[in-house]
Enzyme design. Structure first.
Site, PDB file in Angstrom:
ATOM      1  N   HIS A   3      -3.550  11.871 -25.588  1.00 45.07           N
ATOM      2  CA  HIS A   3      -3.523  10.508 -25.045  1.00 45.07           C
ATOM      3  C   HIS A   3      -4.243   9.710 -26.100  1.00 45.07           C
ATOM      4  O   HIS A   3      -4.004   8.855 -26.166  1.00 45.07           O
ATOM      5  CB  HIS A   3      -4.304  10.552 -23.741  1.00 45.07           C
TER       6      HIS A   3
ATOM      7  N   ARG B  73      -5.347  21.715 -11.166  1.00 42.51           N
ATOM      8  CA  ARG B  73      -4.252  20.773 -11.714  1.00 42.51           C
ATOM      9  C   ARG B  73      -4.679  20.316 -13.198  1.00 42.51           C
ATOM     10  O   ARG B  73      -3.836  20.025 -13.918  1.00 42.51           O
ATOM     11  CB  ARG B  73      -3.758  19.718 -10.946  1.00 42.51           C
TER      12      ARG B  73
ATOM     13  N   LYS C  85       2.022  11.890  -9.851  1.00 41.15           N
ATOM     14  CA  LYS C  85       1.004  10.909 -10.904  1.00 41.15           C
ATOM     15  C   LYS C  85       1.688   9.715 -11.293  1.00 41.15           C
ATOM     16  O   LYS C  85       2.912   9.959 -11.849  1.00 41.15           O
ATOM     17  CB  LYS C  85       0.557  11.682 -12.112  1.00 41.15           C
TER      18      LYS C  85
ATOM     19  N   GLU D 251       6.095  19.734 -23.703  1.00 41.18           N
ATOM     20  CA  GLU D 251       5.736  20.073 -22.326  1.00 41.18           C
ATOM     21  C   GLU D 251       6.032  21.376 -21.650  1.00 41.18           C
ATOM     22  O   GLU D 251       5.066  21.816 -20.824  1.00 41.18           O
ATOM     23  CB  GLU D 251       5.929  18.796 -21.391  1.00 41.18           C
TER      24      GLU D 251
ATOM     25  N   LYS E 296       5.055  23.807 -12.295  1.00 41.85           N
ATOM     26  CA  LYS E 296       4.183  22.430 -11.686  1.00 41.85           C
ATOM     27  C   LYS E 296       4.456  22.325 -10.344  1.00 41.85           C
ATOM     28  O   LYS E 296       3.192  21.899  -9.776  1.00 41.85           O
ATOM     29  CB  LYS E 296       4.948  21.225 -12.374  1.00 41.85           C
TER      30      LYS E 296
ATOM     31  N   HIS F   9       5.039  11.105 -26.627  1.00 42.22           N
ATOM     32  CA  HIS F   9       3.881  11.804 -25.570  1.00 42.22           C
ATOM     33  C   HIS F   9       3.943  13.151 -26.181  1.00 42.22           C
ATOM     34  O   HIS F   9       2.750  13.753 -26.377  1.00 42.22           O
ATOM     35  CB  HIS F   9       4.001  11.487 -24.299  1.00 42.22           C
TER      36      HIS F   9
ATOM     37  N   GLU G 282      -5.922  16.884  -8.295  1.00 38.41           N
ATOM     38  CA  GLU G 282      -6.537  17.242  -9.552  1.00 38.41           C
ATOM     39  C   GLU G 282      -8.207  17.369  -9.243  1.00 38.41           C
ATOM     40  O   GLU G 282      -8.853  17.028 -10.078  1.00 38.41           O
ATOM     41  CB  GLU G 282      -6.481  16.332 -10.518  1.00 38.41           C
TER      42      GLU G 282
ATOM     43  N   ASN H  42      -3.119  19.581 -18.204  1.00 39.08           N
ATOM     44  CA  ASN H  42      -3.715  18.623 -19.208  1.00 39.08           C
ATOM     45  C   ASN H  42      -3.983  19.220 -20.584  1.00 39.08           C
ATOM     46  O   ASN H  42      -4.792  18.484 -21.648  1.00 39.08           O
ATOM     47  CB  ASN H  42      -4.837  17.475 -18.908  1.00 39.08           C
TER      48      ASN H  42
ATOM     49  N   ARG I 140       0.651  -1.229  -0.045  1.00 41.33           N
ATOM     50  CA  ARG I 140      -0.020  -0.085   0.043  1.00 41.33           C
ATOM     51  C   ARG I 140       0.769   1.282   0.195  1.00 41.33           C
ATOM     52  O   ARG I 140       0.332   2.392   0.355  1.00 41.33           O
ATOM     53  CB  ARG I 140      -1.219   0.060   1.128  1.00 41.33           C
TER      54      ARG I 140
ATOM     55  N   HIS J 151      -3.927  17.151 -23.979  1.00 41.31           N
ATOM     56  CA  HIS J 151      -3.703  15.700 -23.433  1.00 41.31           C
ATOM     57  C   HIS J 151      -5.018  15.055 -23.753  1.00 41.31           C
ATOM     58  O   HIS J 151      -4.639  13.873 -24.189  1.00 41.31           O
ATOM     59  CB  HIS J 151      -3.569  15.800 -22.000  1.00 41.31           C
TER      60      HIS J 151
HETATM   61  P1  NAD Z   1      10.577   7.426 -22.031  1.00 42.41           P
HETATM   62  O1  NAD Z   1      10.635   7.048 -20.738  1.00 42.41           O
HETATM   63  O2  NAD Z   1       9.966   6.406 -23.198  1.00 42.41           O
HETATM   64  O3  NAD Z   1      11.992   8.164 -22.647  1.00 42.41           O
HETATM   65  C1  NAD Z   1      12.083   8.251 -24.003  1.00 42.41           C
HETATM   66  C2  NAD Z   1      13.201   7.592 -24.695  1.00 42.41           C
HETATM   67  O4  NAD Z   1      14.475   8.238 -24.226  1.00 42.41           O
HETATM   68  C3  NAD Z   1      13.355   6.137 -24.356  1.00 42.41           C
HETATM   69  O5  NAD Z   1      13.497   5.374 -25.548  1.00 42.41           O
HETATM   70  C4  NAD Z   1      14.219   6.161 -23.163  1.00 42.41           C
HETATM   71  O6  NAD Z   1      14.928   4.820 -23.235  1.00 42.41           O
HETATM   72  C5  NAD Z   1      15.380   7.176 -23.746  1.00 42.41           C
HETATM   73  N1  NAD Z   1      16.073   7.702 -22.912  1.00 42.41           N
HETATM   74  C6  NAD Z   1      15.631   8.174 -21.617  1.00 42.41           C
HETATM   75  N2  NAD Z   1      16.683   8.967 -21.283  1.00 42.41           N
HETATM   76  C7  NAD Z   1      17.678   8.854 -22.100  1.00 42.41           C
HETATM   77  C8  NAD Z   1      18.990   9.494 -21.892  1.00 42.41           C
HETATM   78  N3  NAD Z   1      19.320  10.317 -21.052  1.00 42.41           N
HETATM   79  N4  NAD Z   1      19.909   9.286 -22.997  1.00 42.41           N
HETATM   80  C9  NAD Z   1      19.391   8.471 -23.920  1.00 42.41           C
HETATM   81  N5  NAD Z   1      18.296   8.109 -23.984  1.00 42.41           N
HETATM   82  C10 NAD Z   1      17.449   8.274 -23.036  1.00 42.41           C
HETATM   83  O7  NAD Z   1       9.531   8.779 -22.259  1.00 42.41           O
HETATM   84  P2  NAD Z   1       9.448  10.139 -21.878  1.00 42.41           P
HETATM   85  O8  NAD Z   1       9.310  10.987 -22.785  1.00 42.41           O
HETATM   86  O9  NAD Z   1      10.357  10.712 -20.678  1.00 42.41           O
HETATM   87  O10 NAD Z   1       7.887  10.141 -20.978  1.00 42.41           O
HETATM   88  C11 NAD Z   1       6.870   9.905 -21.626  1.00 42.41           C
HETATM   89  C12 NAD Z   1       6.071   9.243 -20.639  1.00 42.41           C
HETATM   90  O11 NAD Z   1       5.675  10.015 -19.424  1.00 42.41           O
HETATM   91  C13 NAD Z   1       4.427   8.892 -21.132  1.00 42.41           C
HETATM   92  O12 NAD Z   1       4.143   7.569 -20.770  1.00 42.41           O
HETATM   93  C14 NAD Z   1       3.564   9.959 -20.548  1.00 42.41           C
HETATM   94  O13 NAD Z   1       2.205   9.506 -20.378  1.00 42.41           O
HETATM   95  C15 NAD Z   1       4.328  10.024 -19.202  1.00 42.41           C
HETATM   96  N6  NAD Z   1       4.056  11.453 -18.471  1.00 42.41           N
HETATM   97  C16 NAD Z   1       3.667  11.323 -17.072  1.00 42.41           C
HETATM   98  C17 NAD Z   1       3.300  12.640 -16.645  1.00 42.41           C
HETATM   99  C18 NAD Z   1       3.109  12.531 -14.964  1.00 42.41           C
HETATM  100  O14 NAD Z   1       2.673  13.425 -14.363  1.00 42.41           O
HETATM  101  N7  NAD Z   1       3.137  11.242 -14.396  1.00 42.41           N
HETATM  102  C19 NAD Z   1       3.504  13.679 -16.981  1.00 42.41           C
HETATM  103  C20 NAD Z   1       3.988  13.805 -18.492  1.00 42.41           C
HETATM  104  C21 NAD Z   1       4.222  12.553 -19.283  1.00 42.41           C
HETATM  105  N1  GLY Z   2       0.948  16.129 -16.341  1.00 41.20           N
HETATM  106  C1  GLY Z   2      -0.288  16.402 -15.604  1.00 41.20           C
HETATM  107  C2  GLY Z   2      -0.091  16.406 -14.525  1.00 41.20           C
HETATM  108  O1  GLY Z   2       0.790  16.152 -13.760  1.00 41.20           O
HETATM  109  O2  GLY Z   2      -1.235  16.808 -13.798  1.00 41.20           O
END
Ligand code: NAD
Ligand code: GLY
Length: 369
Positions: free
Chosen positions: A258, A247, A149, A191, A233, A271, A243, A251, A127, A254
């Site tokens: 999405h 918050r 998130k 972003e 943020k 993304h 949210e 989005n 948990r 988004h």
């Molecule tokens: P990702 O984690 O897939 O990374 C992008 C690519 O870069 C991957 O191929 C990874 O292996 C590579 N990589 C990462 N760091 C590297 C580095 N330093 N050098 C070389 N390669 C590297 O994608 P992302 O764009 O980081 O994240 C996208 C995800 O985040 C989505 O799933 C999205 O929904 C999520 N997201 C979440 C939130 C949240 O609030 N939790 C907010 C925005 C996006």
């Molecule tokens: N990326 C949207 C949020 O964190 O609320």
């Protein structure tokens, strides 16, 4: 790098959430300075999760920083498809194998995919156990690692299964951006642009003026962009952690984005790319509803294009199919679509009850690449 440059490029912010407040450290070389963050990990057991692109560059530093811990390392294939139920299950099995107790820590070394998946594993195990974010993409540094998130995807939609679970800290070693592919850097910049679009028109001007420096990975420009994004943020999350209102503005773009990601197949459209297209659709829809001028939408679209981001709907993506996928968005209530639109640069707003016909026209107006 000379010590004075390191100091110049180092920032520390805080997400204020009472007894769950935490620091965001930003700067060069942080993975090699564990004295600044490793003491936050109190327990003995650590599950470190990373991916196959990140591990060859940064796993050794992270391992060295965590020496003395009982450590298990999971290296997943890279990509959005890894945010899956199957991987959640496999992380649960690894935590069980480690004999992880309530003070064990899950450490995410990677982009938003690794952060979202392993954060959700941390939220679920017993948990909720402590969780540390070591973001290595620009997108993760400016957005996904901050705010708690966590989620995995279903074939039906993005992030449909998840939890709010704040990290102990976010440690953004900006040196890691040196190895990030250009396309991923641009995805992160989408972003960054979003923060300007929703709440800070002056930031959009700054981004326009510093475009070349940002795309050339100038350290000072990137640091400034990361800090300003994290500040926005952190402030929004502090006011509305789960949210209930404000918050949701994060989005912007988004609901469309999405849906584009889910339909195109996870990982086909990145993304940030999907968010860029989605922000253009949202801005065009706002113009159609006479909430903002069409010029604002065109200016946003030009800025995104100047950063090398897509602004048009993928060719094989029918507007009706996109609208259908948007019906599973988490912001919707009682089956009614709820969208984040804007009244012009820096002024995002939540809007309920937009007619499907208007949404379809805005989607169709975003051409087809
Ligand atoms: P990702 O984690 O897939 O990374 C992008 C690519 O870069 C991957 O191929 C990874 O292996 C590579 N990589 C990462 N760091 C590297 C580095 N330093 N050098 C070389 N390669 C590297 O994608 P992302 O764009 O980081 O994240 C996208 C995800 O985040 C989505 O799933 C999205 O929904 C999520 N997201 C979440 C939130 C949240 O609030 N939790 C907010 C925005 C996006
Ligand atoms: N990326 C949207 C949020 O964190 O609320």
């Amino acid at each position: 790098m000379p010590p004075e440059t390191i100091v110049e490029l180092s920032r520390e912010l805080r997400v204020e959430l009472g007894d769950r407040s935490y620091p965001i450290l930003i700067g060069p070389g942080l993975l090699g300075q564990p004295d600044r963050w490793a003491p936050l990990l109190r327990g003995r057991q650590v599950l470190l999760v990373t991916d196959s692109n990140v591990a060859p560059h940064y796993l050794d530093s992270a391992r060295a920083a965590l020496c003395g811990k009982s450590l298990d390392v999971v290296i997943l294939p890279a990509g959005e498809a890894q945010k899956s139920m199957a991987n959640l299950d496999s992380l649960m099995q690894r935590l069980a194998g480690l004999g992880a107790s309530r003070d064990a820590c899950v450490v995410a070394l990677g982009g938003g995919v690794i952060g979202d998946l392993s954060g959700f594993a941390a939220a679920c195990w017993m948990r909720g156990v402590p969780f540390l974010q070591l973001p290595t993409t620009l997108l993760a540094m400016v957005d996904s690692s901050v705010g708690g998130k966590t989620a995995i995807n279903l074939p039906q939609g993005k992030n449909l299964v998840g939890a709010f679970h704040q990290p102990l800290a976010v440690v953004a070693d900006t040196d890691t951006l040196a190895t990030l592919p250009d396309r991923e850097l641009r995805s992160g910049l989408a972003e960054v642009i979003k923060y300007g679009a929703i709440t800070d028109a002056a930031f959009l001007d700054w981004l326009d003026q510093h475009r070349d420096a940002l795309l050339a990975r100038d350290a000072a420009a990137l640091t400034e962009a990361i800090e300003r994004s994290c500040r926005h943020k952190a402030d929004i999350v502090a006011r509305d952690e789960t949210e209930r209102g404000e918050r949701a503005l994060l989005n912007f773009g988004h609901s469309f984005g999405h849906a584009i990601e889910a339909i195109a197949g996870y990982g086909e459209v990145l993304h940030g790319e999907a968010v860029a297209i989605g922000m253009c659709m949202a801005a065009r829809l706002a113009a159609r509803l006479e909430m903002a001028s069409g010029d604002d939408a065109e200016r946003l679209s030009s800025l995104l294009q100047a950063f090398g981001l897509p602004t048009q709907r993928p060719a094989n993506l029918a507007p009706e199919k996109l609208l259908d996928a948007m019906r599973l968005d988490k912001k919707n209530l009682s089956g009614r679509l709820r969208l984040i639109l804007w009244r012009g640069a820096g002024r995002a707003e939540m809007v309920d009850g937009v007619e499907s016909a208007d949404i379809l026209r805005a989607i169709a107006a975003a051409g087809a690449a």
